[in-house]
Structure formats: structure tokens, C-alpha cells
Scaffold this motif. Structure first.
Motif, PDB file in Angstrom:
ATOM      1  N   LYS A  99     103.830  43.113  27.193  1.00 21.81           N
ATOM      2  CA  LYS A  99     105.045  43.934  27.221  1.00 21.81           C
ATOM      3  C   LYS A  99     105.889  43.694  28.471  1.00 21.81           C
ATOM      4  O   LYS A  99     107.095  43.573  28.398  1.00 21.81           O
ATOM      5  CB  LYS A  99     104.693  45.408  27.100  1.00 21.81           C
ATOM      6  CG  LYS A  99     105.918  46.318  27.040  1.00 21.81           C
ATOM      7  CD  LYS A  99     105.554  47.696  26.615  1.00 21.81           C
ATOM      8  CE  LYS A  99     106.733  48.612  26.558  1.00 21.81           C
ATOM      9  NZ  LYS A  99     107.738  48.258  25.572  1.00 21.81           N
ATOM     10  N   ASN A 100     105.225  43.631  29.627  1.00 26.82           N
ATOM     11  CA  ASN A 100     105.950  43.334  30.864  1.00 26.82           C
ATOM     12  C   ASN A 100     104.979  42.692  31.855  1.00 26.82           C
ATOM     13  O   ASN A 100     103.769  42.654  31.631  1.00 26.82           O
ATOM     14  CB  ASN A 100     106.618  44.590  31.449  1.00 26.82           C
ATOM     15  CG  ASN A 100     105.640  45.678  31.788  1.00 26.82           C
ATOM     16  OD1 ASN A 100     104.612  45.430  32.427  1.00 26.82           O
ATOM     17  ND2 ASN A 100     105.926  46.902  31.364  1.00 26.82           N
ATOM     18  N   GLU A 101     105.528  42.203  32.935  1.00 24.48           N
ATOM     19  CA  GLU A 101     104.729  41.439  33.901  1.00 24.48           C
ATOM     20  C   GLU A 101     103.643  42.286  34.557  1.00 24.48           C
ATOM     21  O   GLU A 101     102.541  41.806  34.814  1.00 24.48           O
ATOM     22  CB  GLU A 101     105.648  40.813  34.954  1.00 24.48           C
ATOM     23  CG  GLU A 101     105.058  39.613  35.642  1.00 24.48           C
ATOM     24  CD  GLU A 101     104.605  38.506  34.700  1.00 24.48           C
ATOM     25  OE1 GLU A 101     103.500  37.970  34.929  1.00 24.48           O
ATOM     26  OE2 GLU A 101     105.311  38.170  33.734  1.00 24.48           O
ATOM     27  N   SER A 102     103.914  43.558  34.818  1.00 23.68           N
ATOM     28  CA  SER A 102     102.904  44.383  35.494  1.00 23.68           C
ATOM     29  C   SER A 102     101.705  44.644  34.578  1.00 23.68           C
ATOM     30  O   SER A 102     100.562  44.620  35.038  1.00 23.68           O
ATOM     31  CB  SER A 102     103.503  45.690  36.013  1.00 23.68           C
ATOM     32  OG  SER A 102     103.994  46.479  34.957  1.00 23.68           O
ATOM     33  N   ILE A 103     101.957  44.879  33.298  1.00 23.49           N
ATOM     34  CA  ILE A 103     100.844  45.073  32.360  1.00 23.49           C
ATOM     35  C   ILE A 103     100.064  43.767  32.205  1.00 23.49           C
ATOM     36  O   ILE A 103      98.830  43.762  32.224  1.00 23.49           O
ATOM     37  CB  ILE A 103     101.340  45.580  30.987  1.00 23.49           C
ATOM     38  CG1 ILE A 103     101.859  47.005  31.110  1.00 23.49           C
ATOM     39  CG2 ILE A 103     100.226  45.506  29.936  1.00 23.49           C
ATOM     40  CD1 ILE A 103     102.480  47.558  29.836  1.00 23.49           C
ATOM     41  N   LYS A 104     100.775  42.662  32.082  1.00 28.08           N
ATOM     42  CA  LYS A 104     100.136  41.352  31.941  1.00 28.08           C
ATOM     43  C   LYS A 104      99.248  41.057  33.152  1.00 28.08           C
ATOM     44  O   LYS A 104      98.093  40.635  33.002  1.00 28.08           O
ATOM     45  CB  LYS A 104     101.229  40.290  31.789  1.00 28.08           C
ATOM     46  CG  LYS A 104     100.752  38.949  31.384  1.00 28.08           C
ATOM     47  CD  LYS A 104     101.981  38.064  31.123  1.00 28.08           C
ATOM     48  CE  LYS A 104     101.647  36.618  31.160  1.00 28.08           C
ATOM     49  NZ  LYS A 104     102.815  35.766  30.989  1.00 28.08           N
ATOM     50  N   THR A 105      99.749  41.311  34.348  1.00 26.21           N
ATOM     51  CA  THR A 105      98.991  41.071  35.572  1.00 26.21           C
ATOM     52  C   THR A 105      97.774  41.986  35.647  1.00 26.21           C
ATOM     53  O   THR A 105      96.665  41.543  35.983  1.00 26.21           O
ATOM     54  CB  THR A 105      99.893  41.271  36.804  1.00 26.21           C
ATOM     55  OG1 THR A 105     100.990  40.367  36.712  1.00 26.21           O
ATOM     56  CG2 THR A 105      99.137  41.037  38.100  1.00 26.21           C
ATOM     57  N   ALA A 106      97.967  43.249  35.326  1.00 24.02           N
ATOM     58  CA  ALA A 106      96.854  44.201  35.356  1.00 24.02           C
ATOM     59  C   ALA A 106      95.784  43.820  34.345  1.00 24.02           C
ATOM     60  O   ALA A 106      94.576  43.885  34.645  1.00 24.02           O
ATOM     61  CB  ALA A 106      97.363  45.620  35.082  1.00 24.02           C
ATOM     62  N   TYR A 107      96.207  43.396  33.152  1.00 23.21           N
ATOM     63  CA  TYR A 107      95.233  43.025  32.127  1.00 23.21           C
ATOM     64  C   TYR A 107      94.447  41.783  32.533  1.00 23.21           C
ATOM     65  O   TYR A 107      93.243  41.699  32.295  1.00 23.21           O
ATOM     66  CB  TYR A 107      95.903  42.834  30.765  1.00 23.21           C
ATOM     67  CG  TYR A 107      94.884  42.686  29.664  1.00 23.21           C
ATOM     68  CD1 TYR A 107      94.107  43.765  29.268  1.00 23.21           C
ATOM     69  CD2 TYR A 107      94.668  41.466  29.057  1.00 23.21           C
ATOM     70  CE1 TYR A 107      93.138  43.635  28.280  1.00 23.21           C
ATOM     71  CE2 TYR A 107      93.705  41.329  28.059  1.00 23.21           C
ATOM     72  CZ  TYR A 107      92.951  42.411  27.677  1.00 23.21           C
ATOM     73  OH  TYR A 107      91.996  42.276  26.711  1.00 23.21           O
ATOM     74  N   LYS A 108      95.107  40.825  33.192  1.00 25.89           N
ATOM     75  CA  LYS A 108      94.401  39.637  33.695  1.00 25.89           C
ATOM     76  C   LYS A 108      93.312  40.055  34.686  1.00 25.89           C
ATOM     77  O   LYS A 108      92.215  39.497  34.685  1.00 25.89           O
ATOM     78  CB  LYS A 108      95.376  38.649  34.343  1.00 25.89           C
ATOM     79  CG  LYS A 108      96.243  37.923  33.361  1.00 25.89           C
ATOM     80  CD  LYS A 108      95.449  36.894  32.609  1.00 25.89           C
ATOM     81  CE  LYS A 108      96.284  36.189  31.581  1.00 25.89           C
ATOM     82  NZ  LYS A 108      95.497  35.552  30.548  1.00 25.89           N
ATOM     83  N   ALA A 109      93.603  41.035  35.525  1.00 27.86           N
ATOM     84  CA  ALA A 109      92.611  41.534  36.488  1.00 27.86           C
ATOM     85  C   ALA A 109      91.445  42.190  35.754  1.00 27.86           C
ATOM     86  O   ALA A 109      90.276  41.998  36.120  1.00 27.86           O
ATOM     87  CB  ALA A 109      93.258  42.508  37.463  1.00 27.86           C
ATOM     88  N   VAL A 110      91.744  42.956  34.719  1.00 22.96           N
ATOM     89  CA  VAL A 110      90.690  43.593  33.913  1.00 22.96           C
ATOM     90  C   VAL A 110      89.829  42.512  33.260  1.00 22.96           C
ATOM     91  O   VAL A 110      88.594  42.624  33.227  1.00 22.96           O
ATOM     92  CB  VAL A 110      91.304  44.540  32.853  1.00 22.96           C
ATOM     93  CG1 VAL A 110      90.274  44.996  31.843  1.00 22.96           C
ATOM     94  CG2 VAL A 110      91.967  45.731  33.535  1.00 22.96           C
ATOM     95  N   GLU A 111      90.469  41.455  32.752  1.00 21.94           N
ATOM     96  CA  GLU A 111      89.704  40.350  32.139  1.00 21.94           C
ATOM     97  C   GLU A 111      88.784  39.679  33.161  1.00 21.94           C
ATOM     98  O   GLU A 111      87.633  39.349  32.832  1.00 21.94           O
ATOM     99  CB  GLU A 111      90.653  39.309  31.538  1.00 21.94           C
ATOM    100  CG  GLU A 111      91.294  39.741  30.244  1.00 21.94           C
ATOM    101  CD  GLU A 111      92.196  38.674  29.672  1.00 21.94           C
ATOM    102  OE1 GLU A 111      92.148  38.463  28.452  1.00 21.94           O
ATOM    103  OE2 GLU A 111      92.971  38.044  30.442  1.00 21.94           O
ATOM    104  N   ARG A 112      89.277  39.475  34.380  1.00 22.10           N
ATOM    105  CA  ARG A 112      88.432  38.868  35.422  1.00 22.10           C
ATOM    106  C   ARG A 112      87.232  39.759  35.736  1.00 22.10           C
ATOM    107  O   ARG A 112      86.116  39.274  35.917  1.00 22.10           O
ATOM    108  CB  ARG A 112      89.254  38.580  36.683  1.00 22.10           C
ATOM    109  CG  ARG A 112      90.127  37.346  36.571  1.00 22.10           C
ATOM    110  CD  ARG A 112      90.745  36.943  37.902  1.00 22.10           C
ATOM    111  NE  ARG A 112      91.589  37.977  38.488  1.00 22.10           N
ATOM    112  CZ  ARG A 112      92.869  38.181  38.188  1.00 22.10           C
ATOM    113  NH1 ARG A 112      93.457  37.419  37.303  1.00 22.10           N
ATOM    114  NH2 ARG A 112      93.550  39.150  38.780  1.00 22.10           N
ATOM    115  N   GLU A 113      87.459  41.074  35.811  1.00 24.97           N
ATOM    116  CA  GLU A 113      86.349  42.006  36.045  1.00 24.97           C
ATOM    117  C   GLU A 113      85.351  41.972  34.897  1.00 24.97           C
ATOM    118  O   GLU A 113      84.133  42.017  35.117  1.00 24.97           O
ATOM    119  CB  GLU A 113      86.883  43.423  36.258  1.00 24.97           C
ATOM    120  CG  GLU A 113      87.538  43.627  37.602  1.00 24.97           C
ATOM    121  CD  GLU A 113      88.003  45.058  37.807  1.00 24.97           C
ATOM    122  OE1 GLU A 113      87.359  45.991  37.285  1.00 24.97           O
ATOM    123  OE2 GLU A 113      89.016  45.236  38.508  1.00 24.97           O
ATOM    124  N   ALA A 114      85.852  41.897  33.678  1.00 31.84           N
ATOM    125  CA  ALA A 114      84.961  41.824  32.511  1.00 31.84           C
ATOM    126  C   ALA A 114      84.155  40.530  32.535  1.00 31.84           C
ATOM    127  O   ALA A 114      82.963  40.530  32.213  1.00 31.84           O
ATOM    128  CB  ALA A 114      85.773  41.932  31.223  1.00 31.84           C
TER     129      ALA A 114
END
Length: 191
Positions: free
Chosen positions: A83-98
Motif C-alpha cells: 500500500k505504501n513504503e512504510s508498510i512495505k518496509t515494516a513488513y520486510k522487517a517482520v519477514e526478517r524476524e520470522a
């Protein structure tokens, strides 16, 4: 100590895809991953036939692990994820944690060998993305073919995304292999 990594991978079959869409037949993450791996293998073979250097076996491994973090995160719908860059960036961080959490469920030497397969190298990344998109395109085609108009816009988007990739291998797959997905069993097995 028990290592739960592979048991968690076994739960991919419980992660439904296309959760915001009404599907005529549900698709789970396990199905999508296997199809993406087959297609990634085909794209790598096509690359080699055109003088490229991809190793089909590596393409398969990258594809097998491309979405496995969704075991812990779930499948976030594309309209939300991008949807936007901040959500995309946050989700990438969540993926790295996962990813870190999944790998921590293996003995350290195994985790160190497995970690690279979660993130394709720059050389393989476009092929894994194309295989992922082709799998999504196939799902959209199946849904539209079954009369489900819910997937009409998604079908057009997948086609546009693939065209924008300018991948000769994906273009070949679309022209020479994709039409077969609309054939029935008798047509597919006729000599």
C-alpha cells in the motif's frame, strides 16, 4: 532439544492465499510453493538454453523457501503489503524476524546452511519473482475460467506485472506452456 523447523514447514498447507478474494477453489501456501518451484526450475532451464548461467537446482531451493516466513506471519494480502513504503518496509522487517525465528529452530550448522535459501541472490531474484507471478497468474486463470469474475482484475494485473519484467524466459513460458493450463485431462494426455 527438538528442532521444530520442518514441522513448521509442514504447516504451510494451513496458510490460505487470496484471503480477500472469493475463490471457487481455495489455494494454500504449500500448493503455491510447489508450483512456484516447478516454474522456477523451468525458467532456469530456459535461461541455460539461452546461454545463461542459472543453476536450476538453486532456483528450486530459492522458490521452496521464498514464502515460508508466512508460516509465522500469515499471507498478508498484496493490496495491504504494498500500500505504501512504510508498510512495505515494516513488513520486510517482520519477514526478517520470522526468518530468524524459523532458522533458530534448527541446529546452528544447519541454520547457517539454510539461511541463504530464504533470500535469492540478485541473479536469481527476478526468476523467483517471475515464477511467483506465473503461479499467481495460473490461479487467476483457473478462477476466471471457472466463471469467477472476482479474479478478472487480478488476472490483468498479473499479466501486466509479468510483461513489465521483460523476461524472455517468462515470455516463453507464457507463450508455450501457459495455454496448456486451460486444457482438460484428455487434451493434455492426447498424443
Amino acid at each position: 532439544m527438538l528442532n521444530t523447523f520442518y514441522a513448521l514447514l509442514g504447516r504451510m498447507k494451513y496458510i490460505d492465499r487470496w484471503c480477500l478474494m472469493r475463490s471457487s477453489r481455495p489455494e494454500n501456501l504449500c500448493e503455491h510453493t510447489l508450483e512456484t518451484a516447478y516454474i522456477a526450475h523451468a525458467l532456469a532451464l530456459l535461461n541455460r538454453q539461452q546461454g545463461g548461467t542459472l543453476e536450476p537446482e538453486k532456483a528450486v531451493l530459492y522458490a521452496l523457501y521464498h514464502d515460508c516466513t508466512e508460516i509465522l506471519t500469515g499471507d498478508l494480502p498484496t493490496p495491504v503489503k504494498y500500500k505504501n513504503e512504510s508498510i512495505k518496509t515494516a513488513y520486510k522487517a517482520v519477514e526478517r524476524e520470522a526468518q530468524t525465528a524459523l532458522l533458530s529452530r534448527l541446529p546452528v550448522p544447519m541454520a547457517e546452511e539454510m539461511a541463504p535459501w530464504f533470500t535469492p541472490t540478485e541473479e536469481y531474484k527476478p526468476y523467483i519473482k517471475a515464477a511467483d507471478k506465473l503461479s499467481a497468474l495460473i490461479k487467476c486463470m483457473e478462477e476466471v475460467e471457472s466463471g469467477n469474475r472476482e479474479f478478472t482484475a487480478a488476472l490483468a494485473q498479473q499479466k501486466a506485472d509479468l510483461a513489465a519484467m521483460h523476461s524472455p524466459e517468462a515470455d516463453y513460458f507464457i507463450e508455450h506452456m501457459l495455454p496448456c493450463y486451460t486444457q482438460n485431462l484428455d487434451e493434455l494426455t492426447k498424443k
